[in-house]
Design an enzyme around this catalytic site. Sequence first.
Site: not given
Length: 377
Positions: A237-239, A242-243
């Site tokens: 999960h990559c902030p 944002n997804n």
Amino acid sequence: MVGLRETPDMNILSQPPDTEHSAAQSSAAQASPQAEVVGAWQQPAAATNVVTTPAADEASPQLQPLHRVWPAQNTFSCRGVLMMGGESGCRVFPNVGWAWANCFNWFCILSLSSIYFIFVLPYFWSKFIFLPLISVTLFFFAVSFLCLACFSDPGIIPRREVILATQSDEMLTEILGYSPLGEGEPAHVRATDAHQMVPPHLAKMGYRWCYTCEIVRPPRASHCPDCDNCVLRFDHHCPFVNNCVGQRNYHFFMGFVTSVLCLAALVLPSIAWFFIEDLSSSSWSGVPVSSTTRLVLICAACLAGLVVLMLAGLWLYHLYLIAHGKTTREHWKGQKQEQISEEPSLSGPRGPQLFNQFALVDITKVRRAHIQPEGDP
């Protein structure tokens, strides 16, 4: 008797009369002559009440598009066209999917690119025209891949309640090659469901039961705690985008990292060259610039240099993962490639989307903490 022969109800009148029924009708007519008139006016109202009765409205299902009652942390916008991930602790606004890391990502790209296009691009346009053309092309690809990685489905496997509400079990069985609902009904006991819901032949292949989504997921799929979904070929999960990064948007993620790294490698040296050439002048490209503004621009360039180094490390790390056919999660967990029967992350196909966010579902069958307003952006 002549009048009876001319009436259309002759067959009815010619039948043997029911004495008790006829006597009751005659006595009612003689007792109240106005009852027939009142009854004639009341019949249309009674028929109307049958159509508009509240019980009939309550019996019909309360239908809403799936994106408005999505039972997870994702946020939909543009009437369900764009889908963003969820951030539990780093949201900019409540009930909105934007994360601070994603906003910082957009700020760095747009601010440094604006400095380059306003001050530096006119300087190089007359000397090295190919540099501005390449920079504009890389900027277009970087923004496009970032949007695709941010607003696309990463490969979500819909929850049990979504599958049942949309009646998509047969479609998912045809696409995935197995039924994600498992065998029978879950007992809502973690140990029991993990053993009974997964068919034995799938359990030997590494398929597992997700207690949260109540579905059977493939070996390389995993449940994301931020988005609260099971994602096919889950990487991380990559902030900053944002997804989640998974099977259906890993190509976009790598395209973004590659294009933004090339853009920064071209833009930052160009800005540095521009500073060196025009450092002694009091204006840049005819635009007066104070010493404070120069200092701010130099600090921004240094900060961007650190970001570029981090991007280069991330890009090299994912090249290593692609070469070894692993995802980020598998690498950090120490999972061996021999245990994986699916294709690597980048060379594997994206596959179709496993849900239709525009499908109408009964809101009583899908649990959600809040329903998005009708006029969502």
